[in-house]
Design a protein around this motif. Structure first.
Motif, PDB file in Angstrom:
ATOM      1  N   MET A  98       0.787  -1.350  -0.242  1.00 46.22           N
ATOM      2  CA  MET A  98      -0.393  -0.326   0.136  1.00 46.22           C
ATOM      3  C   MET A  98       0.586   1.103  -0.269  1.00 46.22           C
ATOM      4  O   MET A  98       0.325   1.974  -0.501  1.00 46.22           O
ATOM      5  CB  MET A  98      -0.851   0.034   1.138  1.00 46.22           C
ATOM      6  CG  MET A  98      -1.563  -1.138   1.028  1.00 46.22           C
ATOM      7  SD  MET A  98      -3.046  -0.820   2.351  1.00 46.22           S
ATOM      8  CE  MET A  98      -4.072   0.032   2.643  1.00 46.22           C
ATOM      9  N   THR A  99       2.557   1.185   0.464  1.00 45.29           N
ATOM     10  CA  THR A  99       2.796   2.431   0.452  1.00 45.29           C
ATOM     11  C   THR A  99       3.419   2.779  -1.350  1.00 45.29           C
ATOM     12  O   THR A  99       3.602   3.794  -1.142  1.00 45.29           O
ATOM     13  CB  THR A  99       3.997   1.517   1.677  1.00 45.29           C
ATOM     14  OG1 THR A  99       3.548   2.129   2.980  1.00 45.29           O
ATOM     15  CG2 THR A  99       5.386   3.387   1.752  1.00 45.29           C
ATOM     16  N   SER A 100       3.956   1.212  -1.732  1.00 45.98           N
ATOM     17  CA  SER A 100       4.287   1.487  -2.650  1.00 45.98           C
ATOM     18  C   SER A 100       3.408   2.781  -3.902  1.00 45.98           C
ATOM     19  O   SER A 100       3.695   3.082  -4.250  1.00 45.98           O
ATOM     20  CB  SER A 100       4.742   0.163  -3.084  1.00 45.98           C
ATOM     21  OG  SER A 100       5.186   0.682  -4.304  1.00 45.98           O
ATOM     22  N   ALA A 101       2.021   1.846  -3.371  1.00 47.93           N
ATOM     23  CA  ALA A 101       0.666   2.617  -4.343  1.00 47.93           C
ATOM     24  C   ALA A 101       0.526   3.518  -4.514  1.00 47.93           C
ATOM     25  O   ALA A 101      -0.102   4.424  -5.175  1.00 47.93           O
ATOM     26  CB  ALA A 101       0.187   1.658  -3.847  1.00 47.93           C
ATOM     27  N   SER A 102       0.995   4.429  -3.150  1.00 46.01           N
ATOM     28  CA  SER A 102       1.169   5.506  -2.510  1.00 46.01           C
ATOM     29  C   SER A 102       1.509   6.527  -2.861  1.00 46.01           C
ATOM     30  O   SER A 102       1.876   7.236  -2.829  1.00 46.01           O
ATOM     31  CB  SER A 102       0.396   5.895  -0.982  1.00 46.01           C
ATOM     32  OG  SER A 102       0.001   4.782  -0.347  1.00 46.01           O
ATOM     33  N   SER A 126      -7.608   5.216  -0.040  1.00 47.84           N
ATOM     34  CA  SER A 126      -8.966   5.887  -0.297  1.00 47.84           C
ATOM     35  C   SER A 126      -9.249   5.351  -1.672  1.00 47.84           C
ATOM     36  O   SER A 126     -10.598   5.146  -2.102  1.00 47.84           O
ATOM     37  CB  SER A 126      -8.683   7.355   0.076  1.00 47.84           C
ATOM     38  OG  SER A 126      -7.860   7.375  -1.308  1.00 47.84           O
ATOM     39  N   ASP A 127      -8.320   4.720  -2.473  1.00 44.51           N
ATOM     40  CA  ASP A 127      -8.926   4.204  -3.788  1.00 44.51           C
ATOM     41  C   ASP A 127      -9.395   3.033  -3.745  1.00 44.51           C
ATOM     42  O   ASP A 127     -10.163   3.306  -4.668  1.00 44.51           O
ATOM     43  CB  ASP A 127      -7.350   4.267  -4.614  1.00 44.51           C
ATOM     44  CG  ASP A 127      -6.604   5.856  -5.098  1.00 44.51           C
ATOM     45  OD1 ASP A 127      -7.599   7.015  -5.153  1.00 44.51           O
ATOM     46  OD2 ASP A 127      -5.750   5.844  -6.316  1.00 44.51           O
ATOM     47  N   LEU A 128      -8.693   2.493  -2.910  1.00 46.76           N
ATOM     48  CA  LEU A 128      -9.348   1.510  -2.534  1.00 46.76           C
ATOM     49  C   LEU A 128     -11.153   1.178  -2.038  1.00 46.76           C
ATOM     50  O   LEU A 128     -11.957   0.429  -2.418  1.00 46.76           O
ATOM     51  CB  LEU A 128      -8.809  -0.216  -1.389  1.00 46.76           C
ATOM     52  CG  LEU A 128      -8.681  -1.242  -1.453  1.00 46.76           C
ATOM     53  CD1 LEU A 128      -9.555  -2.095  -2.736  1.00 46.76           C
ATOM     54  CD2 LEU A 128      -8.462  -1.790  -0.372  1.00 46.76           C
ATOM     55  N   VAL A 129     -11.127   2.469  -1.375  1.00 51.85           N
ATOM     56  CA  VAL A 129     -12.479   2.455  -1.056  1.00 51.85           C
ATOM     57  C   VAL A 129     -13.439   2.860  -2.093  1.00 51.85           C
ATOM     58  O   VAL A 129     -14.318   1.916  -2.055  1.00 51.85           O
ATOM     59  CB  VAL A 129     -12.526   3.875  -0.088  1.00 51.85           C
ATOM     60  CG1 VAL A 129     -13.409   4.439   1.490  1.00 51.85           C
ATOM     61  CG2 VAL A 129     -11.796   3.291   1.975  1.00 51.85           C
ATOM     62  N   PRO A 178      -2.781  -5.299  -5.896  1.00 49.81           N
ATOM     63  CA  PRO A 178      -2.697  -6.879  -5.908  1.00 49.81           C
ATOM     64  C   PRO A 178      -4.441  -7.570  -5.604  1.00 49.81           C
ATOM     65  O   PRO A 178      -4.483  -7.276  -4.402  1.00 49.81           O
ATOM     66  CB  PRO A 178      -1.300  -7.466  -5.204  1.00 49.81           C
ATOM     67  CG  PRO A 178      -0.508  -5.902  -6.099  1.00 49.81           C
ATOM     68  CD  PRO A 178      -1.328  -4.712  -5.651  1.00 49.81           C
ATOM     69  N   SER A 179      -5.042  -7.998  -5.673  1.00 52.37           N
ATOM     70  CA  SER A 179      -5.933  -8.899  -5.712  1.00 52.37           C
ATOM     71  C   SER A 179      -5.527  -9.669  -4.497  1.00 52.37           C
ATOM     72  O   SER A 179      -6.338  -9.731  -3.777  1.00 52.37           O
ATOM     73  CB  SER A 179      -6.363  -9.310  -6.852  1.00 52.37           C
ATOM     74  OG  SER A 179      -5.364 -11.032  -6.600  1.00 52.37           O
ATOM     75  N   LEU A 210      -6.895  -7.472   2.910  1.00 51.90           N
ATOM     76  CA  LEU A 210      -7.664  -6.557   3.720  1.00 51.90           C
ATOM     77  C   LEU A 210      -8.821  -6.277   4.665  1.00 51.90           C
ATOM     78  O   LEU A 210      -9.115  -5.783   5.053  1.00 51.90           O
ATOM     79  CB  LEU A 210      -7.385  -4.946   3.082  1.00 51.90           C
ATOM     80  CG  LEU A 210      -5.788  -4.635   2.741  1.00 51.90           C
ATOM     81  CD1 LEU A 210      -5.788  -3.429   1.525  1.00 51.90           C
ATOM     82  CD2 LEU A 210      -4.742  -3.697   3.807  1.00 51.90           C
ATOM     83  N   SER A 211      -9.481  -7.309   3.548  1.00 58.47           N
ATOM     84  CA  SER A 211     -11.116  -7.674   4.209  1.00 58.47           C
ATOM     85  C   SER A 211     -11.436  -7.827   5.814  1.00 58.47           C
ATOM     86  O   SER A 211     -10.098  -8.781   6.105  1.00 58.47           O
ATOM     87  CB  SER A 211     -11.059  -8.741   2.957  1.00 58.47           C
ATOM     88  OG  SER A 211     -12.871  -9.523   3.811  1.00 58.47           O
ATOM     89  N   PRO A 212     -12.226  -7.236   6.011  1.00 57.80           N
ATOM     90  CA  PRO A 212     -12.604  -7.560   7.020  1.00 57.80           C
ATOM     91  C   PRO A 212     -13.073  -9.555   7.911  1.00 57.80           C
ATOM     92  O   PRO A 212     -13.286  -9.939   9.258  1.00 57.80           O
ATOM     93  CB  PRO A 212     -13.543  -6.832   7.670  1.00 57.80           C
ATOM     94  CG  PRO A 212     -14.138  -6.404   6.437  1.00 57.80           C
ATOM     95  CD  PRO A 212     -13.073  -6.366   5.422  1.00 57.80           C
TER      96      PRO A 212
END
Length: 369
Positions: A69-73, A340-343, A355-356, A362-364
């Motif tokens: 997530m850090t890399s994607a940000s 936030s993009d994922l939201v 990535p899937s 991350l899913s609850p």
């Protein structure tokens, strides 16, 4: 002639609970797709964890999910709206007896070994009689957290998102059309709840009649001390130790030092434990040549984790109208663009660039077995 204030609505597509970096960035991501209201119990945004952050972008920090997530940000933080990053560098220091932990921390963080002599150039007050190992990574950055919050707020407001401060959620009731939200000021309606309530996220789920995911708020404390020995600290790196026994960072001509504490806490307006601070400063003083002669101020915040230390982002498996955005730990700012993009991806039904396997992690769902 005075302009007329825009009338607040009572019905929304998305009600976001919490106005830290998670909630505000989610508001910016969702506002183009519907009516958004952000509900914050405190008098101003970023009051709790987001207002007490170490404000660093560390590519090697956290587990593999966090690092993805850090890399994607990264691109957003570097370039969007002029960027919010400034190069700082990361220096890892170790002592005799810490060889294995030092090697593990250096490998995980992607740091290259340097001599103690070279490390002294980066951090002039390290004590070469006590420090036996050093490693460095140049691409660590300060985050201008205030500017990032302001950028997301401006984007959200440009798309007509509303922010309601001093507005504590008292109740959440499921209806045939979505949710009734009980507030001290009255009631609102929303189709989808986004739970970005930080340390209080499990409590918000329980208000909605849903099972908590077992989030653990943990206290992290910081002291600000004068520049050691009157040194010019502006270009010093972020300094860390194996297992975060302490870390330090320049701050406006002073130095921030944290004992790296991670003590579980109830959700609260956190404050430091004086003994924890004293012990942490003692560990810091054991590796430097300049003693701490004065503390300017101190504070604490709560970093909230799921049991696997990955954030919780996705619809609750019990209710497709309740969306989790919680458990960011100490990584909220450096992962906010990807989160936030994922939201928005998950709520509006578009494909995510993550990535899937990261999305699944991350899913609850994973926490409700």
């Amino acid at each position: 002639m005075l302009g007329r204030a825009r009338k607040q609505s009572s019905s929304y597509d998305f009600a976001i609970i919490g106005a830290g970096i998670a909630g505000v960035s989610a508001a910016a991501a969702l506002a183009p797709f519907g009516r958004v209201v952000v509900l914050e119990a405190e008098e101003h945004m970023a009051y709790h964890a987001s207002g007490r952050s170490a404000a660093m972008y560390l590519a090697g920090y956290g587990n593999q999910i966090i690092q993805s997530m850090t890399s994607a940000s990264g691109d957003h933080l570097h370039f969007a709206n002029g960027g919010v990053l400034r190069k700082r560098g990361l220096l890892l220091l170790g002592q005799a007896g810490e060889e294995e932990r030092f090697a593990r921390a250096a490998a995980q963080g992607g740091l290259a070994r340097v001599s103690v002599e070279d490390a002294t150039v980066y951090f002039p007050i390290l004590d070469p009689a006590k420090v036996t190992m050093a490693a460095f990574r140049p691409d660590a950055y300060d985050i201008d957290t205030h500017q990032l919050m302001q950028n997301y707020t401006n984007i959200a407001r440009a798309d007509k998102a509303e922010f309601r401060l001093s507005t504590r959620v008292l109740g959440l009731t499921r209806t045939s059309e979505g949710w009734q939200i009980d507030l001290p000021q009255g009631q609102l309606k929303a189709t989808i709840i986004v739970n970005a309530a930080g340390a209080w996220a499990d409590q918000i789920a329980e208000l909605a009649g849903l099972a908590p995911v077992g989030l653990i708020p943990c206290r992290r404390s910081v002291v600000r001390i004068p520049a050691p020995g009157g040194a010019f600290t502006r270009h010093w790196p972020f300094v860390d130790t194996p297992d975060e026994r302490w870390y330090a960072k320049p701050d406006a001509g002073h130095l921030l030092v944290s004992p790296g504490d991670e003590d579980p806490s109830a959700p609260t307006d956190a404050y430091p434990d004086e003994m924890v601070l004293a012990e942490g400063l003692a560990r810091y003083e054991d590796m430097v040549t300049e003693p701490v002669t004065r503390v300017l101020n101190n504070w604490a915040g709560l970093r909230t984790f799921a049991r696997d230390r990955s954030p919780v982002i996705g619809f609750d498996p019990q209710d497709g109208g309740f969306f989790w955005l919680a458990g960011q730990g100490g990584y909220g700012f450096q992962t906010a663009p990807a989160a936030s993009d994922l939201v928005a991806d998950l709520i509006i039904g578009r494909n995510s660039s993550l990535p899937s396997q990261v999305v699944r992690a991350l899913s609850p769902d994973r926490l409700k077995d």
